[in-house]
Design a protein around this motif. Structure first.
Motif, PDB file in Angstrom:
ATOM      1  N   ASP A   5     -17.135  60.981 -34.415  1.00 43.75           N
ATOM      2  CA  ASP A   5     -16.656  59.748 -33.782  1.00 43.75           C
ATOM      3  C   ASP A   5     -17.754  59.063 -32.977  1.00 43.75           C
ATOM      4  N   ILE A   6     -18.727  59.836 -32.525  1.00 42.09           N
ATOM      5  CA  ILE A   6     -19.768  59.316 -31.640  1.00 42.09           C
ATOM      6  C   ILE A   6     -20.995  58.839 -32.409  1.00 42.09           C
ATOM      7  N   LEU A   7     -21.379  59.590 -33.425  1.00 45.04           N
ATOM      8  CA  LEU A   7     -22.603  59.267 -34.165  1.00 45.04           C
ATOM      9  C   LEU A   7     -22.607  57.856 -34.752  1.00 45.04           C
ATOM     10  N   PRO A   8     -21.507  57.369 -35.340  1.00 42.63           N
ATOM     11  CA  PRO A   8     -21.540  56.011 -35.923  1.00 42.63           C
ATOM     12  C   PRO A   8     -21.703  54.904 -34.888  1.00 42.63           C
ATOM     13  N   CYS A   9     -21.476  55.206 -33.609  1.00 42.98           N
ATOM     14  CA  CYS A   9     -21.582  54.185 -32.563  1.00 42.98           C
ATOM     15  C   CYS A   9     -23.013  53.984 -32.077  1.00 42.98           C
ATOM     16  N   GLN A  10     -23.963  54.743 -32.606  1.00 41.03           N
ATOM     17  CA  GLN A  10     -25.364  54.510 -32.285  1.00 41.03           C
ATOM     18  C   GLN A  10     -25.801  53.190 -32.916  1.00 41.03           C
ATOM     19  N   ILE A  11     -26.552  52.405 -32.170  1.00 43.31           N
ATOM     20  CA  ILE A  11     -26.879  51.070 -32.662  1.00 43.31           C
ATOM     21  C   ILE A  11     -27.707  51.107 -33.937  1.00 43.31           C
ATOM     22  N   GLN A  12     -28.550  52.125 -34.104  1.00 44.64           N
ATOM     23  CA  GLN A  12     -29.340  52.188 -35.333  1.00 44.64           C
ATOM     24  C   GLN A  12     -28.470  52.542 -36.536  1.00 44.64           C
ATOM     25  N   GLN A  13     -27.255  53.068 -36.279  1.00 41.95           N
ATOM     26  CA  GLN A  13     -26.331  53.391 -37.366  1.00 41.95           C
ATOM     27  C   GLN A  13     -25.544  52.158 -37.822  1.00 41.95           C
ATOM     28  N   LEU A 156     -29.647  60.676 -23.487  1.00 37.66           N
ATOM     29  CA  LEU A 156     -30.719  61.646 -23.688  1.00 37.66           C
ATOM     30  C   LEU A 156     -30.227  63.090 -23.664  1.00 37.66           C
ATOM     31  N   CYS A 157     -29.195  63.373 -22.857  1.00 41.85           N
ATOM     32  CA  CYS A 157     -28.814  64.773 -22.637  1.00 41.85           C
ATOM     33  C   CYS A 157     -27.330  65.099 -22.803  1.00 41.85           C
ATOM     34  N   HIS A 158     -26.447  64.110 -22.668  1.00 42.79           N
ATOM     35  CA  HIS A 158     -25.020  64.443 -22.570  1.00 42.79           C
ATOM     36  C   HIS A 158     -24.123  63.679 -23.543  1.00 42.79           C
ATOM     37  N   ALA A 159     -24.683  63.109 -24.568  1.00 41.05           N
ATOM     38  CA  ALA A 159     -23.891  62.262 -25.460  1.00 41.05           C
ATOM     39  C   ALA A 159     -22.739  63.011 -26.124  1.00 41.05           C
ATOM     40  N   ASP A 241     -10.973  55.417 -35.190  1.00 43.74           N
ATOM     41  CA  ASP A 241     -10.697  55.302 -33.753  1.00 43.74           C
ATOM     42  C   ASP A 241     -11.992  54.915 -33.042  1.00 43.74           C
ATOM     43  N   TYR A 242     -12.010  53.723 -32.444  1.00 45.66           N
ATOM     44  CA  TYR A 242     -13.217  53.248 -31.791  1.00 45.66           C
ATOM     45  C   TYR A 242     -12.899  52.016 -30.948  1.00 45.66           C
ATOM     46  N   ALA A 243     -13.888  51.543 -30.230  1.00 49.03           N
ATOM     47  CA  ALA A 243     -13.784  50.277 -29.493  1.00 49.03           C
ATOM     48  C   ALA A 243     -14.978  49.422 -29.884  1.00 49.03           C
ATOM     49  N   PHE A 244     -14.807  48.115 -29.848  1.00 50.48           N
ATOM     50  CA  PHE A 244     -15.931  47.231 -30.135  1.00 50.48           C
ATOM     51  C   PHE A 244     -15.992  46.128 -29.073  1.00 50.48           C
ATOM     52  N   ASP A 245     -17.205  45.766 -28.697  1.00 50.95           N
ATOM     53  CA  ASP A 245     -17.422  44.685 -27.745  1.00 50.95           C
ATOM     54  C   ASP A 245     -17.861  43.442 -28.512  1.00 50.95           C
ATOM     55  N   CYS A 246     -17.337  42.305 -28.094  1.00 53.00           N
ATOM     56  CA  CYS A 246     -17.684  41.063 -28.771  1.00 53.00           C
ATOM     57  C   CYS A 246     -17.800  39.926 -27.768  1.00 53.00           C
ATOM     58  N   TYR A 247     -18.386  38.833 -28.219  1.00 54.16           N
ATOM     59  CA  TYR A 247     -18.581  37.655 -27.377  1.00 54.16           C
ATOM     60  C   TYR A 247     -18.070  36.433 -28.127  1.00 54.16           C
ATOM     61  N   PHE A 259     -20.521  48.861 -30.453  1.00 52.09           N
ATOM     62  CA  PHE A 259     -19.422  49.762 -30.776  1.00 52.09           C
ATOM     63  C   PHE A 259     -19.427  50.923 -29.782  1.00 52.09           C
ATOM     64  N   ASN A 260     -18.243  51.434 -29.477  1.00 49.90           N
ATOM     65  CA  ASN A 260     -18.099  52.560 -28.559  1.00 49.90           C
ATOM     66  C   ASN A 260     -17.069  53.529 -29.118  1.00 49.90           C
ATOM     67  N   PRO A 261     -17.214  54.825 -28.832  1.00 45.41           N
ATOM     68  CA  PRO A 261     -16.207  55.779 -29.290  1.00 45.41           C
ATOM     69  C   PRO A 261     -14.887  55.603 -28.552  1.00 45.41           C
ATOM     70  N   TRP A 262     -13.821  56.056 -29.150  1.00 50.25           N
ATOM     71  CA  TRP A 262     -12.492  56.031 -28.524  1.00 50.25           C
ATOM     72  C   TRP A 262     -12.423  57.171 -27.516  1.00 50.25           C
ATOM     73  N   GLY A 263     -12.258  56.851 -26.229  1.00 48.57           N
ATOM     74  CA  GLY A 263     -12.203  57.877 -25.200  1.00 48.57           C
ATOM     75  C   GLY A 263     -13.584  58.245 -24.705  1.00 48.57           C
TER      76      GLY A 263
END
Length: 373
Positions: A5-13, A156-159, A241-247, A259-263
């Motif tokens: 759930d977290i890995l796809p929210c990396q911007i390079q992904q 860097l350490c706690h993702a 399951d995720y969140a997305f920010d938009c403008y 993009f952000n993970p859910w929770g």
């Protein structure tokens, strides 16, 4: 939450897939030596660069020879500073290749950028910059924000600390994402929450301000964001399951920001995760009714998310759109008052801290039972 759930929210992904509807971004892989430099807590020394000395001037020393006594002697600290050059230790790190790439990227993006790593931006250090924002025009400015940031320690350490299937300590590769700078209006930033592929809620992103004009165009904004989600996101993002920010721009067009993970460390803002979960339960009940009435194919909920969201809306399902509705509903800016990002202070149900404390309590009980046995 799982690592998947977290890995796809990396911007390079996600950026290569959504670049046409997002903010122009250049991704630069970071060498391990630069990551070590960011994590080194030996002091806030910036790396030596080839930039003009005026980019981040060294501390200015003011001396008044006429006022100094004949027996004046400099303090030990002053002597050490002069020996060390005043700004960098003798063994200061250098990153010439990265610096060159950053300079070229800044030029390509119009002269001003804002930086972030795989997931997070150094929002907690905006106060350090000369303009109080993340707007940068040089390598030194970017490094200063990154080096001083505590929130980037998450990347860097706690993702993966909130993951029930945690096997990774950190991503295999860190990236510096340089994004073209725009003076965005904070009241036009929104966060959408998606559960099971269904858009269940939308929320004002900046909850520390009341913007009366938003109340007059909620329906219009909801339609714009829903149509954007349906057309560009619902079938293309990897997880359900995720969140997305938009403008939302003045002309009504919507731009994807993140993009952000859910929770986990994602903020529910004006919601709670229980609110959002109950909204999905309501949507799921409507789906079951439509399947039972043969108004919806049973496999549609697992395949065509675009059609599913549209059919739910046609059947009267109302997603929850929340904004600050009065001055009295404004939430305090915990970052402004404490210097700590709200993500690390939120202890509400479903938050990362709530999950951490729950697991810690379970571990204590397990150890106690083992000792009793």
């Amino acid at each position: 939450m799982k690592q998947s759930d977290i890995l796809p929210c990396q911007i390079q992904q996600w950026y290569p897939r959504f670049h046409s509807v997002s903010i122009r971004t250049i991704l630069l892989p970071l060498p391990e030596s630069f990551i070590d430099f960011l994590l080194d807590d030996g002091g806030l020394f910036l790396p030596k660069t080839n930039e003009d000395e005026d980019a981040l001037p060294a501390r200015v020393k003011i001396t008044c020879p006429d006022l100094q006594a004949e027996d004046y002697h400099p303090w030990q600290e002053e002597e050490e500073e002069e020996e060390g050059g005043g700004q960098h230790p003798a063994n200061a790190a250098t990153f010439p290749d990265l610096e060159k790439a950053v300079k070229e990227s800044i030029k390509t993006l119009g002269g001003f950028v804002f930086p972030k790593l795989n997931w997070s931006a150094p929002k907690d250090t905006a106060w350090i910059s000369t303009n109080g924002t993340l707007k940068c025009s040089s390598f030194s400015e970017i490094v200063l924000l990154l080096k001083a940031s505590d929130s980037l320690v998450h990347d860097l350490c706690h993702a993966f600390d909130s993951c029930e299937d945690k096997t990774l300590e950190r991503p295999s590769q860190f990236y510096l994402a340089l994004r073209k700078w725009y003076d965005l209006r904070p009241e036009m930033e929104f966060r959408g929450f998606v559960k099971g592929g269904v858009l269940v809620g939308i929320c004002q992103r900046e909850v520390t301000g009341f913007y009366p004009a938003l109340l007059e165009k909620l329906d219009q904004l909801e339609d714009s964001i829903f149509d954007f989600f349906r057309e560009y996101i619902s079938e293309k993002f990897e997880t359900l399951d995720y969140a997305f920010d938009c403008y939302v721009r003045k002309d009504g067009k919507v731009k994807l920001v993140d993009f952000n993970p859910w929770g986990g460390f994602t903020l529910p803002l004006l919601f709670t995760w229980e609110d959002l979960g109950s909204k999905y339960v309501e949507a799921d009940e409507r789906i079951n009714v439509m399947v039972a009435n043969r108004a919806l194919k049973g496999d549609l909920r697992l395949t065509d998310k675009t059609e599913l969201n549209l059919r739910l809306r046609e059947e009267g399902y109302k997603l929850d759109f929340r904004v600050v509705e009065s001055e009295g509903c404004v939430q305090p800016s915990l970052r402004a008052s404490s210097g700590v990002p709200y993500d690390y202070i939120d202890t509400g149900p479903g938050s990362a801290w709530d999950e951490f404390l729950r697991k810690a309590d379970e571990e204590i009980k397990r150890q106690a039972n083992a000792a009793g046995a």
